[in-house]
Design a protein around this motif. Structure first.
Motif, PDB file in Angstrom:
ATOM      1  N   UNK A 119       0.806  -1.220   0.000  1.00 54.16           N
ATOM      2  CA  UNK A 119       0.000   0.000   0.000  1.00 54.16           C
ATOM      3  C   UNK A 119       0.841   1.272   0.000  1.00 54.16           C
ATOM      4  N   UNK A 120       2.129   1.137  -0.239  1.00 55.81           N
ATOM      5  CA  UNK A 120       3.036   2.280  -0.335  1.00 55.81           C
ATOM      6  C   UNK A 120       3.716   2.197  -1.693  1.00 55.81           C
ATOM      7  N   UNK A 121       3.394   3.145  -2.579  1.00 57.01           N
ATOM      8  CA  UNK A 121       3.825   3.011  -3.968  1.00 57.01           C
ATOM      9  C   UNK A 121       4.617   4.208  -4.494  1.00 57.01           C
ATOM     10  N   UNK A 122       4.652   5.322  -3.762  1.00 53.88           N
ATOM     11  CA  UNK A 122       5.396   6.495  -4.223  1.00 53.88           C
ATOM     12  C   UNK A 122       6.583   6.728  -3.294  1.00 53.88           C
ATOM     13  N   UNK A 123       7.751   7.009  -3.894  1.00 58.27           N
ATOM     14  CA  UNK A 123       8.975   7.068  -3.102  1.00 58.27           C
ATOM     15  C   UNK A 123       9.896   8.238  -3.471  1.00 58.27           C
ATOM     16  N   UNK A 124       9.319   9.293  -4.055  1.00 54.49           N
ATOM     17  CA  UNK A 124      10.107  10.507  -4.271  1.00 54.49           C
ATOM     18  C   UNK A 124      10.196  11.194  -2.908  1.00 54.49           C
ATOM     19  N   UNK A 125      11.396  11.274  -2.346  1.00 57.26           N
ATOM     20  CA  UNK A 125      11.576  11.701  -0.952  1.00 57.26           C
ATOM     21  C   UNK A 125      11.874  13.187  -0.830  1.00 57.26           C
ATOM     22  N   UNK A 126      11.146  13.821   0.084  1.00 54.73           N
ATOM     23  CA  UNK A 126      11.402  15.203   0.474  1.00 54.73           C
ATOM     24  C   UNK A 126      11.614  15.192   1.980  1.00 54.73           C
ATOM     25  N   UNK A 127      12.748  15.704   2.433  1.00 56.66           N
ATOM     26  CA  UNK A 127      13.045  15.757   3.858  1.00 56.66           C
ATOM     27  C   UNK A 127      12.703  17.154   4.368  1.00 56.66           C
ATOM     28  N   UNK A 128      11.861  17.195   5.386  1.00 55.57           N
ATOM     29  CA  UNK A 128      11.460  18.468   5.983  1.00 55.57           C
ATOM     30  C   UNK A 128      12.019  18.557   7.403  1.00 55.57           C
ATOM     31  N   UNK A 129      12.742  19.637   7.648  1.00 55.90           N
ATOM     32  CA  UNK A 129      13.270  19.952   8.971  1.00 55.90           C
ATOM     33  C   UNK A 129      12.649  21.277   9.404  1.00 55.90           C
ATOM     34  N   UNK A 130      12.775  21.668  10.683  1.00 52.26           N
ATOM     35  CA  UNK A 130      12.139  22.908  11.125  1.00 52.26           C
ATOM     36  C   UNK A 130      12.429  24.083  10.184  1.00 52.26           C
ATOM     37  N   UNK A 131      11.338  24.717   9.740  1.00 54.39           N
ATOM     38  CA  UNK A 131      11.428  25.850   8.817  1.00 54.39           C
ATOM     39  C   UNK A 131      11.248  25.465   7.364  1.00 54.39           C
ATOM     40  N   UNK A 132      11.379  24.177   7.034  1.00 54.19           N
ATOM     41  CA  UNK A 132      11.181  23.724   5.652  1.00 54.19           C
ATOM     42  C   UNK A 132       9.696  23.531   5.386  1.00 54.19           C
ATOM     43  N   UNK A 133       9.313  23.751   4.125  1.00 50.47           N
ATOM     44  CA  UNK A 133       7.929  23.493   3.754  1.00 50.47           C
ATOM     45  C   UNK A 133       7.857  22.950   2.336  1.00 50.47           C
ATOM     46  N   UNK A 134       6.725  22.292   2.059  1.00 55.34           N
ATOM     47  CA  UNK A 134       6.487  21.708   0.743  1.00 55.34           C
ATOM     48  C   UNK A 134       4.986  21.729   0.487  1.00 55.34           C
ATOM     49  N   UNK A 135       4.607  22.024  -0.756  1.00 59.54           N
ATOM     50  CA  UNK A 135       3.194  22.048  -1.133  1.00 59.54           C
ATOM     51  C   UNK A 135       2.858  20.827  -1.978  1.00 59.54           C
ATOM     52  N   UNK A 136       1.806  20.144  -1.573  1.00 57.68           N
ATOM     53  CA  UNK A 136       1.308  18.956  -2.263  1.00 57.68           C
ATOM     54  C   UNK A 136       0.080  19.375  -3.065  1.00 57.68           C
ATOM     55  N   UNK A 137       0.132  19.143  -4.361  1.00 56.96           N
ATOM     56  CA  UNK A 137      -0.974  19.522  -5.232  1.00 56.96           C
ATOM     57  C   UNK A 137      -2.149  18.557  -5.073  1.00 56.96           C
ATOM     58  N   UNK A 138      -3.367  18.995  -5.441  1.00 58.69           N
ATOM     59  CA  UNK A 138      -4.531  18.114  -5.328  1.00 58.69           C
ATOM     60  C   UNK A 138      -4.338  16.800  -6.085  1.00 58.69           C
ATOM     61  N   UNK A 139      -4.952  15.755  -5.534  1.00 59.71           N
ATOM     62  CA  UNK A 139      -4.996  14.428  -6.165  1.00 59.71           C
ATOM     63  C   UNK A 139      -3.613  13.803  -6.355  1.00 59.71           C
TER      64      UNK A 139
END
Length: 183
Positions: A119-139
């Motif tokens: 049930x885990x199929x996506x593996x493009x990794x983004x590492x977030x540490x304090x102050x880091x941010x990332x936006x996930x698009x719909x769907x």
């Protein structure tokens, strides 16, 4: 999840939020949601959250992920006129390993929960540490896991309709069921 496990998880979430310098009102602390996704495996798959606001325009939440805990793979699909939730994660404390669609990392930092590998199929990794941010698009398929110290993540998004989320694991139930504690 039994009532005692729920109360312990709420307390742990309050402690992690406090350690991140995030102060809750008494009402907010009482409303901390603990999601085990109906799997009864809170230590490996689940999270705690407090929703500050969720209306027809926007949503703001704090996500608390315990050490090594994973929020299972899911996506926020279009529902009617709503294009699906777009969310920005901003790490406040700890380290979060976020996985989204895209070029897979050769070696990921997270551990896919035992017996849930299908049930885990996506593996493009983004590492977030304090102050880091990332936006996930719909769907967009995504999942995330806290590092060894746990993590607190602020989520800013379009309207949240968690009941419409589509999880890769068909056994997942988004609404937590709390049972009476056993003596």
């Amino acid at each position: 999840m039994d009532a005692k496990e729920f109360q312990v998880a709420q307390g742990r979430a309050r402690d992690l939020l406090d350690a991140a310098g995030i102060k809750l009102t008494d009402d907010e602390a009482a409303r901390i949601e603990v999601a085990d996704f109906g799997l009864n495996r809170l230590a490996s798959e689940g999270l705690a959250l407090v929703t500050y606001i969720n209306n027809d325009r926007y949503c703001a939440k704090e996500l608390v992920i315990f050490p090594g805990q994973t929020c299972p793979e899911h996506r926020h699909p279009q529902v009617g006129e709503h294009l699906g939730k777009q969310e920005t994660f901003r790490c406040r404390r700890g380290e979060v390993w976020l996985y989204v669609e895209g070029e897979p990392a050769p070696h990921i930092r997270a551990r896919v929960p035992h017996a849930a590998e299908d049930y885990y199929t996506v593996f493009h990794e983004i590492v977030l540490r304090p102050g880091d941010q990332f936006t996930i698009l719909p769907d967009t398929l995504h999942w995330f896991q806290a590092g060894p110290e746990g993590a607190v993540v602020s989520e800013f998004s379009s309207s949240s309709t968690d009941e419409n989320d589509i999880f890769s694991n068909p056994r997942i139930r988004r609404q937590t069921v709390i049972e009476a504690s056993r003596p």
